[in-house]
Structures are given as structure tokens and as C-alpha cells.
Design a protein around this motif. Structure first.
Motif, PDB file in Angstrom:
ATOM      1  N   ARG A 148      28.279   8.254 -28.394  1.00 23.19           N
ATOM      2  CA  ARG A 148      29.205   9.021 -27.552  1.00 23.19           C
ATOM      3  C   ARG A 148      30.304   8.132 -26.978  1.00 23.19           C
ATOM      4  NH1 ARG A 148      26.718  12.729 -23.061  1.00 23.19           N
ATOM      5  NH2 ARG A 148      28.963  13.039 -22.781  1.00 23.19           N
ATOM      6  N   LEU A 149      29.942   6.923 -26.563  1.00 23.10           N
ATOM      7  CA  LEU A 149      30.935   6.005 -26.012  1.00 23.10           C
ATOM      8  C   LEU A 149      32.025   5.718 -27.048  1.00 23.10           C
ATOM      9  CD1 LEU A 149      29.987   2.846 -23.949  1.00 23.10           C
ATOM     10  CD2 LEU A 149      31.913   2.834 -25.516  1.00 23.10           C
ATOM     11  N   CYS A 150      31.611   5.425 -28.275  1.00 18.79           N
ATOM     12  CA  CYS A 150      32.591   5.110 -29.322  1.00 18.79           C
ATOM     13  C   CYS A 150      33.398   6.330 -29.713  1.00 18.79           C
ATOM     14  CB  CYS A 150      31.885   4.528 -30.538  1.00 18.79           C
ATOM     15  SG  CYS A 150      31.172   2.888 -30.273  1.00 18.79           S
ATOM     16  N   SER A 151      32.753   7.488 -29.836  1.00 13.05           N
ATOM     17  CA  SER A 151      33.502   8.685 -30.214  1.00 13.05           C
ATOM     18  C   SER A 151      34.501   9.057 -29.127  1.00 13.05           C
ATOM     19  CB  SER A 151      32.555   9.853 -30.498  1.00 13.05           C
ATOM     20  OG  SER A 151      31.877  10.278 -29.326  1.00 13.05           O
ATOM     21  N   GLY A 152      34.132   8.840 -27.861  1.00 15.84           N
ATOM     22  CA  GLY A 152      35.064   9.096 -26.772  1.00 15.84           C
ATOM     23  C   GLY A 152      36.278   8.198 -26.849  1.00 15.84           C
ATOM     24  N   GLN A 153      36.057   6.919 -27.165  1.00 17.00           N
ATOM     25  CA  GLN A 153      37.173   5.988 -27.288  1.00 17.00           C
ATOM     26  C   GLN A 153      38.071   6.358 -28.468  1.00 17.00           C
ATOM     27  OE1 GLN A 153      36.899   3.903 -23.943  1.00 17.00           O
ATOM     28  NE2 GLN A 153      38.362   3.366 -25.508  1.00 17.00           N
ATOM     29  N   ILE A 154      37.470   6.770 -29.567  1.00 16.49           N
ATOM     30  CA  ILE A 154      38.264   7.177 -30.727  1.00 16.49           C
ATOM     31  C   ILE A 154      39.127   8.386 -30.379  1.00 16.49           C
ATOM     32  CG2 ILE A 154      38.145   8.152 -33.062  1.00 16.49           C
ATOM     33  CD1 ILE A 154      35.524   6.478 -33.409  1.00 16.49           C
ATOM     34  N   ARG A 155      38.517   9.388 -29.749  1.00 14.35           N
ATOM     35  CA  ARG A 155      39.269  10.607 -29.404  1.00 14.35           C
ATOM     36  C   ARG A 155      40.320  10.323 -28.336  1.00 14.35           C
ATOM     37  NH1 ARG A 155      36.392  15.004 -27.393  1.00 14.35           N
ATOM     38  NH2 ARG A 155      34.683  13.690 -26.658  1.00 14.35           N
ATOM     39  N   ASP A 156      40.040   9.351 -27.457  1.00 13.47           N
ATOM     40  CA  ASP A 156      41.006   8.991 -26.426  1.00 13.47           C
ATOM     41  C   ASP A 156      42.250   8.351 -27.022  1.00 13.47           C
ATOM     42  OD1 ASP A 156      41.801   8.718 -23.686  1.00 13.47           O
ATOM     43  OD2 ASP A 156      41.242   6.610 -23.740  1.00 13.47           O
ATOM     44  N   ASP A 157      42.095   7.760 -28.193  1.00 17.55           N
ATOM     45  CA  ASP A 157      43.196   7.048 -28.835  1.00 17.55           C
ATOM     46  C   ASP A 157      44.024   7.957 -29.740  1.00 17.55           C
ATOM     47  OD1 ASP A 157      44.458   4.479 -29.018  1.00 17.55           O
ATOM     48  OD2 ASP A 157      43.671   4.266 -31.057  1.00 17.55           O
ATOM     49  N   ARG A 158      43.667   9.240 -29.774  1.00 19.07           N
ATOM     50  CA  ARG A 158      44.350  10.185 -30.656  1.00 19.07           C
ATOM     51  C   ARG A 158      44.847  11.390 -29.862  1.00 19.07           C
ATOM     52  NH1 ARG A 158      43.835   9.437 -35.837  1.00 19.07           N
ATOM     53  NH2 ARG A 158      44.085  11.643 -36.316  1.00 19.07           N
TER      54      ARG A 158
END
Length: 344
Positions: free
Chosen positions: A161-171
Motif C-alpha cells: 500500500r505504501l508503494c502503490s500510494g507513492q506511485i499514484r501520488d506521482d501521477r
């Protein structure tokens, strides 16, 4: 805040702030627990190779609030076993996971400063900073593996979840998706989930019942969202701080937060100038950035964002209702209430 768990103001490698605790016995227990966590952190980031040891310990030595391990220790006082060796290990693993994410964040943001010192990517290079972050994630996972399969599953799900949140935050927000709902989901993943795990581990490894463990998970996630919402507001309202972070970073980078999403959704003709600035690339235009920051600071959307943040903090406080009254729940409630109107 009132009494603090540790008197550790400016010492290198020590926490710089603490949880709101009125009870002296609880404060003393937290201070002792935090000393154990810090000792374990220093032990686990050490390495036979001096360069690896130095790079791995770079941000740890810079200090920080140690907020997540402190929350783990506080939650452990809900269970009959209190602050066990497992609680200390879980608290250290959560902090290592957080530190690892900071190494990666600074590479993504091309940051020069973190915690008042030169960032790891600026000092050692982006490739080394990424690898050190990976090393710290691996170290945290190794520590969690010693705590049993349930803890491993929680750690793995948290990491995803932490990584997916960071990915979505960058898009950008996907087409057809509510921008505010997307933004809040990103906050829950990139910030809320690790704070939820910190609180959950504390209750879990102190022997608290399943109901209390779930309360702490829910509380931690809401608290994390409230903290991140408040941080996003501080990015607008604060002046440059001691860490070197300049105000309006999100505006400069074109990152929407709750206030700017509100302004965009209203599409008020009176906001034509501000809307135009929000759509511009402000990274190299200091005058336009300063004007955008001035207009957002004066906009009613900022007060609405504060009100929403207070509502999330109140939700965090309200989920504590099933727990028995006492110093621990009082500190948790005060932490939720204080998460909104802080200055740093």
C-alpha cells in the motif's frame, strides 16, 4: 503538548518531539521504551562495511520525531504484557520502514535537505540512496520475520500500500475518478497505512484483545491521514523552516492538495487569476509562485481544508470509544486533537 516521553531536544540521533502524555509513569515507560528502540535501530543499521554503515545510518543519525515507534510503544500499554521485546522490535521495524521510504522519497523529489542535514541522494548519489533504502526495507522485513507469519503478512501488505500510494501520488488523477477521493486514498496509502501498522503492532504484541488491535489499526490510519492533511496545509501556511524546506513546495511542483482541489472544483470566475497560476509550471517562476501562494493563503478553501482535517482527526478520536478510559486513551485522544493545528 504537556509532558513528553523523553527529554531529547537537539541531540543527534534522538527524537526531537514526543507524544502528549500527562501521566508521569506512562511518560517514563515511553522514555525507557524509546531508548530500547533507538539502541536496536543503531544495532540493526550497522554494517561490516564502513561505507554501507555510514550511508544506512545517515538519516537515523539526523534525528527525527520517532513518532511511529512512540505510537507503537503507547499502544502497547493497552495490552496486559506491555512493552515486550516483540513490541520494541516491531517499533524499530516500523521506523526502519519509514526511514527507507524517506531515502526513496528524496530521490524522487531530488531533495537536497532532510531533517536539517544534506539528503542521502545529495551526499551519496541517487543510486546509492535507492539501494540503501532497499537495504533498510530488507532489514525491517528481517526483523518482522522474527515476529511471526501474521506480522510478516501485515508488513508485506503495508509495504504494498505504501508503494502503490507513492506511485499514484506521482501521477495525475485518472479520468472519471473523483479528484478528492483519489487524493484521500493516496494519503491513506502513502502515510496512513504505516501509522496504522505502528499502532496495530503495539496493541498486538502486548497481548491486547482483537477488538483493541482493530481499534488501533483504524485509529492509526485516520490519524495518519489527518497528519498528512495538516502537513499539506502547513506547506501552504508556514515560512521556511530549520530543515530547509521552503513553503509552497506542492504548488511549485504542481501537486494538488485539498485546498487547491477545492478551488479547482468551484471554478469560481473570481479565482480566474489563481486558476491560471495553478495550471502553470511554477518551478522556474518565483514571482508567479509567490503570487499563487499569496492567493491560496487568502482563499476560503484553506479554512475549509482545515475544517475537513479537524473532522478526520475527530473521527480518529471517536474510534477510541470502545477502549477503557485512562492515561493511554487520553494521550491517544490528545494526539488526534493536536494533529491538526500544529506548527511543524
Amino acid at each position: 503538548m504537556t509532558a513528553t516521553p523523553a527529554d531529547a531536544g537537539a541531540a543527534v540521533g534522538r527524537p526531537t518531539s514526543a507524544l502528549p502524555v500527562d501521566d508521569p509513569a506512562l511518560a517514563a515507560s515511553l522514555a525507557t521504551g524509546l531508548e530500547r528502540v533507538d539502541a536496536l535501530l543503531r544495532e540493526r543499521v550497522d554494517h561490516d562495511d564502513p561505507f554501507v554503515a555510514e550511508a544506512s545510518g545517515h538519516l537515523l543519525a539526523a534525528g527525527g520525531k520517532r513518532f511511529r515507534p512512540l505510537l507503537t510503544l503507547l499502544a502497547a500499554h493497552l495490552g496486559p504484557r506491555g512493552v515486550t521485546d516483540e513490541v520494541v522490535a516491531a517499533a524499530a521495524a516500523v521506523e526502519l520502514t519509514h526511514l527507507a521510504s524517506l531515502y526513496h522519497d528524496d530521490v524522487m523529489d531530488e531533495a537536497d535537505v532532510r531533517r536539517g542535514v544534506v539528503s542521502a541522494n545529495a551526499r551519496y548519489g541517487a543510486s546509492t540512496a535507492i539501494l540503501v533504502g532497499d537495504l533498510l526495507f530488507g532489514t525491517a522485513s528481517s526483523m518482522v520475520a522474527d515476529l511471526g507469519p501474521e506480522a510478516v503478512k501485515i508488513q508485506a501488505d503495508t509495504f504494498v500500500r505504501l508503494c502503490s500510494g507513492q506511485i499514484r501520488d506521482d501521477r495525475p488523477t485518472p479520468p472519471g475518478v473523483d479528484p478528492v477521493g483519489h487524493y484521500l486514498g493516496v494519503l491513506a496509502d502513502k502515510t496512513g497505512v504505516l501509522i496504522a501498522t505502528a499502532a496495530r503492532y503495539g496493541a498486538m504484541f502486548s497481548g491486547a484483545d482483537a477488538g483493541a488491535v482493530e481499534v488501533m489499526r483504524n485509529y492509526g490510519e485516520l490519524l495518519g491521514v489527518a497528519f498528512q492533511l495538516a502537513d499539506d496545509i502547513l506547506d501552504i501556511t508556514s515560512e521556511a523552516d530549520a530543515s530547509g524546506k521552503a513553503p509552497g513546495t506542492d504548488l511549485r511542483e504542481g501537486v494538488d492538495t485539498l485546498a487547491t482541489l477545492d478551488i479547482r472544483a468551484a471554478a469560481d470566475p473570481a479565482d480566474a487569476e489563481l486558476l491560471g497560476l495553478l495550471d502553470r509550471d511554477l518551478r522556474a517562476d518565483d514571482a508567479a509562485h509567490a503570487r499563487a501562494l499569496e492567493l491560496v493563503r487568502a482563499h476560503p478553501a484553506l479554512d475549509r481544508a482545515r475544517d475537513y482535517t479537524r473532522g478526520v482527526a475527530e473521527q480518529a478520536r471517536s474510534v477510541l470509544a470502545p477502549l477503557p478510559d485512562g492515561p493511554v486513551v487520553g494521550a491517544l485522544a490528545a494526539l488526534a486533537a493536536g494533529s491538526v493545528d500544529r506548527v511543524g
